[in-house]
Design a protein around this motif. Structure first.
Motif, PDB file in Angstrom:
ATOM      1  N   PRO A 182      35.667  42.130  38.739  1.00 20.14           N
ATOM      2  CA  PRO A 182      35.878  40.685  40.475  1.00 20.14           C
ATOM      3  C   PRO A 182      37.443  40.381  41.073  1.00 20.14           C
ATOM      4  O   PRO A 182      36.731  40.398  41.983  1.00 20.14           O
ATOM      5  N   ASP A 183      38.108  40.875  40.313  1.00 15.08           N
ATOM      6  CA  ASP A 183      39.571  40.336  40.972  1.00 15.08           C
ATOM      7  C   ASP A 183      39.500  41.514  41.698  1.00 15.08           C
ATOM      8  O   ASP A 183      40.642  40.871  42.999  1.00 15.08           O
ATOM      9  N   ALA A 214      47.092  40.734  35.748  1.00 12.40           N
ATOM     10  CA  ALA A 214      48.115  39.900  36.621  1.00 12.40           C
ATOM     11  C   ALA A 214      49.349  41.301  37.386  1.00 12.40           C
ATOM     12  O   ALA A 214      49.637  40.971  38.709  1.00 12.40           O
ATOM     13  N   ASP A 215      49.801  42.052  36.130  1.00 10.20           N
ATOM     14  CA  ASP A 215      50.638  42.849  36.986  1.00 10.20           C
ATOM     15  C   ASP A 215      50.032  44.063  37.642  1.00 10.20           C
ATOM     16  O   ASP A 215      50.807  44.421  38.836  1.00 10.20           O
ATOM     17  N   GLY A 216      49.401  44.536  36.838  1.00  6.00           N
ATOM     18  CA  GLY A 216      48.172  45.325  37.893  1.00  6.00           C
ATOM     19  C   GLY A 216      48.176  44.819  39.423  1.00  6.00           C
ATOM     20  O   GLY A 216      47.560  45.521  40.235  1.00  6.00           O
ATOM     21  N   LEU A 217      47.221  44.043  39.806  1.00  8.35           N
ATOM     22  CA  LEU A 217      46.672  43.122  40.727  1.00  8.35           C
ATOM     23  C   LEU A 217      48.220  43.221  41.793  1.00  8.35           C
ATOM     24  O   LEU A 217      47.908  43.398  42.839  1.00  8.35           O
ATOM     25  N   GLU A 218      48.826  42.546  41.513  1.00  4.97           N
ATOM     26  CA  GLU A 218      50.252  42.412  42.462  1.00  4.97           C
ATOM     27  C   GLU A 218      50.919  43.876  42.778  1.00  4.97           C
ATOM     28  O   GLU A 218      51.337  44.364  43.935  1.00  4.97           O
ATOM     29  N   VAL A 225      50.532  48.732  47.137  1.00  8.07           N
ATOM     30  CA  VAL A 225      49.432  49.663  47.535  1.00  8.07           C
ATOM     31  C   VAL A 225      48.948  49.603  48.454  1.00  8.07           C
ATOM     32  O   VAL A 225      48.940  50.014  49.540  1.00  8.07           O
ATOM     33  N   LEU A 226      48.208  48.425  48.203  1.00  7.70           N
ATOM     34  CA  LEU A 226      46.602  48.819  49.448  1.00  7.70           C
ATOM     35  C   LEU A 226      47.378  48.048  50.792  1.00  7.70           C
ATOM     36  O   LEU A 226      47.161  48.208  52.087  1.00  7.70           O
ATOM     37  N   THR A 227      48.535  46.980  50.967  1.00  4.07           N
ATOM     38  CA  THR A 227      49.308  46.748  52.201  1.00  4.07           C
ATOM     39  C   THR A 227      49.848  48.319  52.653  1.00  4.07           C
ATOM     40  O   THR A 227      49.422  48.219  53.661  1.00  4.07           O
ATOM     41  N   ALA A 228      50.354  48.557  51.927  1.00  3.66           N
ATOM     42  CA  ALA A 228      51.244  49.663  52.205  1.00  3.66           C
ATOM     43  C   ALA A 228      49.671  50.762  53.365  1.00  3.66           C
ATOM     44  O   ALA A 228      50.484  51.480  53.650  1.00  3.66           O
ATOM     45  N   LEU A 229      48.631  51.053  52.428  1.00  2.00           N
ATOM     46  CA  LEU A 229      47.555  51.746  52.345  1.00  2.00           C
ATOM     47  C   LEU A 229      47.495  51.748  53.585  1.00  2.00           C
ATOM     48  O   LEU A 229      46.636  51.851  55.015  1.00  2.00           O
ATOM     49  N   VAL A 267      43.673  46.828  36.401  1.00  2.00           N
ATOM     50  CA  VAL A 267      42.208  46.058  36.364  1.00  2.00           C
ATOM     51  C   VAL A 267      41.313  46.238  35.971  1.00  2.00           C
ATOM     52  O   VAL A 267      40.860  46.095  35.117  1.00  2.00           O
ATOM     53  N   TYR A 268      41.491  47.071  36.096  1.00  2.00           N
ATOM     54  CA  TYR A 268      39.027  47.720  35.879  1.00  2.00           C
ATOM     55  C   TYR A 268      39.109  47.818  34.154  1.00  2.00           C
ATOM     56  O   TYR A 268      38.139  47.591  33.380  1.00  2.00           O
ATOM     57  N   VAL A 269      39.941  48.589  33.509  1.00  8.01           N
ATOM     58  CA  VAL A 269      39.779  48.686  32.333  1.00  8.01           C
ATOM     59  C   VAL A 269      39.812  47.520  30.875  1.00  8.01           C
ATOM     60  O   VAL A 269      39.601  46.985  30.678  1.00  8.01           O
ATOM     61  N   GLN A 270      41.106  46.749  31.960  1.00  8.99           N
ATOM     62  CA  GLN A 270      41.324  45.051  30.912  1.00  8.99           C
ATOM     63  C   GLN A 270      40.625  43.972  30.826  1.00  8.99           C
ATOM     64  O   GLN A 270      39.739  43.436  30.415  1.00  8.99           O
ATOM     65  N   ARG A 271      39.658  44.389  32.187  1.00  4.98           N
ATOM     66  CA  ARG A 271      39.077  42.564  32.873  1.00  4.98           C
ATOM     67  C   ARG A 271      36.965  44.212  32.719  1.00  4.98           C
ATOM     68  O   ARG A 271      36.488  43.457  32.152  1.00  4.98           O
ATOM     69  N   VAL A 272      37.085  44.888  32.890  1.00  2.00           N
ATOM     70  CA  VAL A 272      35.395  45.355  32.419  1.00  2.00           C
ATOM     71  C   VAL A 272      35.962  46.406  31.038  1.00  2.00           C
ATOM     72  O   VAL A 272      33.805  45.983  30.414  1.00  2.00           O
ATOM     73  N   GLU A 273      36.324  47.141  31.172  1.00  2.00           N
ATOM     74  CA  GLU A 273      36.503  47.571  29.402  1.00  2.00           C
ATOM     75  C   GLU A 273      37.177  47.925  28.549  1.00  2.00           C
ATOM     76  O   GLU A 273      37.633  48.651  28.293  1.00  2.00           O
ATOM     77  N   PRO A 274      37.766  46.105  28.139  1.00  5.65           N
ATOM     78  CA  PRO A 274      39.234  46.408  27.389  1.00  5.65           C
ATOM     79  C   PRO A 274      38.429  47.014  25.574  1.00  5.65           C
ATOM     80  O   PRO A 274      37.800  47.386  25.871  1.00  5.65           O
ATOM     81  N   PRO A 275      39.546  47.619  25.863  1.00  6.54           N
ATOM     82  CA  PRO A 275      39.458  48.352  23.924  1.00  6.54           C
ATOM     83  C   PRO A 275      38.056  47.445  23.480  1.00  6.54           C
ATOM     84  O   PRO A 275      38.487  46.277  23.162  1.00  6.54           O
ATOM     85  N   GLU A 276      37.696  47.700  22.645  1.00  8.85           N
ATOM     86  CA  GLU A 276      36.889  47.615  21.365  1.00  8.85           C
ATOM     87  C   GLU A 276      37.488  46.498  20.420  1.00  8.85           C
ATOM     88  O   GLU A 276      38.381  46.451  20.603  1.00  8.85           O
ATOM     89  N   GLY A 277      36.502  45.130  20.690  1.00  8.21           N
ATOM     90  CA  GLY A 277      37.656  44.100  19.862  1.00  8.21           C
ATOM     91  C   GLY A 277      38.897  43.706  20.289  1.00  8.21           C
ATOM     92  O   GLY A 277      39.147  42.451  19.981  1.00  8.21           O
ATOM     93  N   GLN A 278      39.446  44.131  21.273  1.00  7.99           N
ATOM     94  CA  GLN A 278      40.005  42.918  22.215  1.00  7.99           C
ATOM     95  C   GLN A 278      40.210  42.446  23.562  1.00  7.99           C
ATOM     96  O   GLN A 278      38.409  42.489  23.960  1.00  7.99           O
TER      97      GLN A 278
END
Length: 129
Positions: A99-100, A53-57, A62-66, A34-45
């Motif tokens: 943001p997500d 979406a998979d990370g959020l799922e 884990v947030l529900t369990a916690l 989530v963070y890397v892909q949304r906020v700091e994706p690899p340069e040029g990507q």
């Protein structure tokens, strides 16, 4: 300073359980997917939306369990801050910068209240800046 290892066996076990949950189920999805892909994706990507979406799922699971484990306690493992709280803080810090991630965290009132509390602690502010 605070005693970061709870003395009560049940609280210490809960702390260890939460640290293991964070390492095994939270760090990858919440930080890398989530963070890397949304906020700091690899340069040029572009952000990998399928990975986000998979990370959020996975983050929701884990947030529900916690959230179920923490209940209405202010701190994650016991009545006072423990290693679990300080282990979780940087993971949550990065997750909520997306943001997500922030929108999802807001759906878990007890964890959101925990985040508001721990992220205001001077030691955590200093560590995360």
């Amino acid at each position: 300073g605070p005693v970061l290892q709870p003395q009560a066996p049940r609280e210490r076990a809960r702390m260890n359980q939460i640290v293991a949950m964070l390492d095994n189920y939270a760090y990858g999805p919440m930080v890398w997917d989530v963070y890397v892909q949304r906020v700091e994706p690899p340069e040029g990507q572009r952000p990998d939306e399928a990975r986000i979406a998979d990370g959020l799922e996975k983050a929701r699971r884990v947030l529900t369990a916690l959230s179920d484990l923490v209940g209405d306690r202010l701190w994650l493992a016991s009545e006072t801050p423990s290693l679990a709280d300080f282990h979780a803080a940087p993971i949550f810090d990065l997750f909520q910068q997306a943001p997500d991630g922030a929108a999802m965290l807001a759906q878990f009132p007890s964890l959101f209240a925990w985040w508001e509390t721990i992220s205001a602690r001077p030691s955590v502010v200093a560590a995360l800046t």
